[in-house]
Design a protein around this motif. Structure first.
Motif, short mmCIF file in Angstrom:
data_model
loop_
_atom_site.label_atom_id
_atom_site.label_comp_id
_atom_site.label_asym_id
_atom_site.label_seq_id
_atom_site.Cartn_x
_atom_site.Cartn_y
_atom_site.Cartn_z
N TYR A 1 17.39 -31.92 0.11
CA TYR A 1 17.74 -30.50 0.08
C TYR A 1 17.58 -29.94 -1.34
O TYR A 1 16.97 -28.90 -1.54
CB TYR A 1 19.18 -30.33 0.58
CG TYR A 1 19.77 -28.97 0.37
CD1 TYR A 1 19.46 -27.90 1.20
CD2 TYR A 1 20.68 -28.74 -0.68
CE1 TYR A 1 20.03 -26.64 1.02
CE2 TYR A 1 21.24 -27.49 -0.87
CZ TYR A 1 20.91 -26.44 -0.03
OH TYR A 1 21.47 -25.21 -0.21
N TYR A 2 18.14 -30.64 -2.31
CA TYR A 2 18.06 -30.17 -3.69
C TYR A 2 16.63 -30.25 -4.23
O TYR A 2 16.20 -29.39 -4.99
CB TYR A 2 19.04 -30.93 -4.58
CG TYR A 2 20.47 -30.57 -4.30
CD1 TYR A 2 20.93 -29.27 -4.48
CD2 TYR A 2 21.38 -31.52 -3.83
CE1 TYR A 2 22.24 -28.93 -4.21
CE2 TYR A 2 22.69 -31.19 -3.56
CZ TYR A 2 23.12 -29.89 -3.75
OH TYR A 2 24.42 -29.54 -3.48
N GLN A 3 15.88 -31.27 -3.83
CA GLN A 3 14.47 -31.39 -4.26
C GLN A 3 13.64 -30.21 -3.76
O GLN A 3 12.67 -29.82 -4.40
CB GLN A 3 13.87 -32.70 -3.76
CG GLN A 3 14.40 -33.93 -4.47
CD GLN A 3 14.01 -35.23 -3.79
OE1 GLN A 3 13.18 -35.26 -2.89
NE2 GLN A 3 14.62 -36.32 -4.21
N LYS A 4 14.02 -29.66 -2.61
CA LYS A 4 13.30 -28.50 -2.05
C LYS A 4 13.78 -27.18 -2.67
O LYS A 4 13.39 -26.11 -2.22
CB LYS A 4 13.50 -28.45 -0.53
CG LYS A 4 12.78 -29.56 0.22
CD LYS A 4 13.11 -29.61 1.70
CE LYS A 4 13.14 -28.29 2.39
NZ LYS A 4 13.43 -28.36 3.81
N GLY A 5 14.66 -27.26 -3.66
CA GLY A 5 15.14 -26.05 -4.32
C GLY A 5 16.44 -25.52 -3.78
O GLY A 5 16.85 -24.41 -4.13
N GLY A 6 17.12 -26.29 -2.95
CA GLY A 6 18.39 -25.85 -2.40
C GLY A 6 19.47 -25.77 -3.47
O GLY A 6 19.38 -26.41 -4.51
N LYS A 7 20.49 -24.97 -3.19
CA LYS A 7 21.59 -24.84 -4.14
C LYS A 7 22.92 -25.07 -3.42
O LYS A 7 23.00 -24.97 -2.19
CB LYS A 7 21.58 -23.45 -4.78
CG LYS A 7 21.96 -22.32 -3.84
CD LYS A 7 22.11 -21.01 -4.59
CE LYS A 7 22.81 -19.99 -3.74
NZ LYS A 7 23.25 -18.83 -4.49
#
Length: 169
Positions: free
Chosen positions: A160-166
């Motif tokens: 999720y974070y690798q895809k730009g999630g926050k």
């Protein structure tokens, strides 16, 4: 991906009506353990009660969908004034189907709110509705199967974070 969260919130109190409105969400399907309250607890924190009141005031329809038994879910749900579906068999979608009919909304207008990738997130993904994934309220899971699944969750959270999630706080 069906297991990668779409959104991650620090706690349920971080979900706000304006976020829901911006995403077309009019109804929430809520898990109990480590979502609304600590694992296997009947205590509702005052901040969660205030959040429930805020959601109701905003016209958000709410129901509980839990894998736990009626003996566990009924007293909690009735005390806070919510309909409930026990033994939901998440990640299977039967509990979400029952909840959607009761809520009287489209799949696209409801979201699953829960703390488990392999139950709540997966059920929402299989059903075709968004999941508002939460960091668990406590790290004191008692269920050994849940503890086992927790070991595999960091991989999907990292995706999720690798895809730009926050993290919504």
């Amino acid at each position: 991906m069906i297991l990668t969260p779409e959104y991650i919130f620090k706690t349920i109190e971080c979900i706000h009506p304006d976020f829901l409105a911006a995403h077309g969400i009019k109804a929430l399907v809520l898990d109990v353990d480590n979502t609304l309250t600590a694992d296997n607890s009947q205590v509702l924190e005052h901040t969660v009660q205030a959040w429930l009141d805020e959601m109701r005031a905003a016209g958000i329809r709410l129901t509980i969908v839990s894998n736990n038994t009626a003996k566990r879910v009924r007293p909690f749900a009735e005390r806070i004034g919510l309909d409930w579906v026990p033994l939901a068999c998440k990640p299977f979608t039967i509990g979400l189907r029952v909840a959607r009919r009761r809520l009287g909304c489209k799949k696209s207008e409801m979201a699953m709110v829960g703390d488990q990738i392999f139950a709540d997130r997966m059920a929402a993904g299989l059903y075709g509705c968004p999941c508002l994934y939460l960091m668990p309220r406590t790290n004191h899971d008692k269920n050994k199967f849940v503890l086992l699944k927790r070991k595999f969750e960091p991989y999907w959270i990292d995706k999720y974070y690798q895809k730009g999630g926050k993290l919504y706080e």
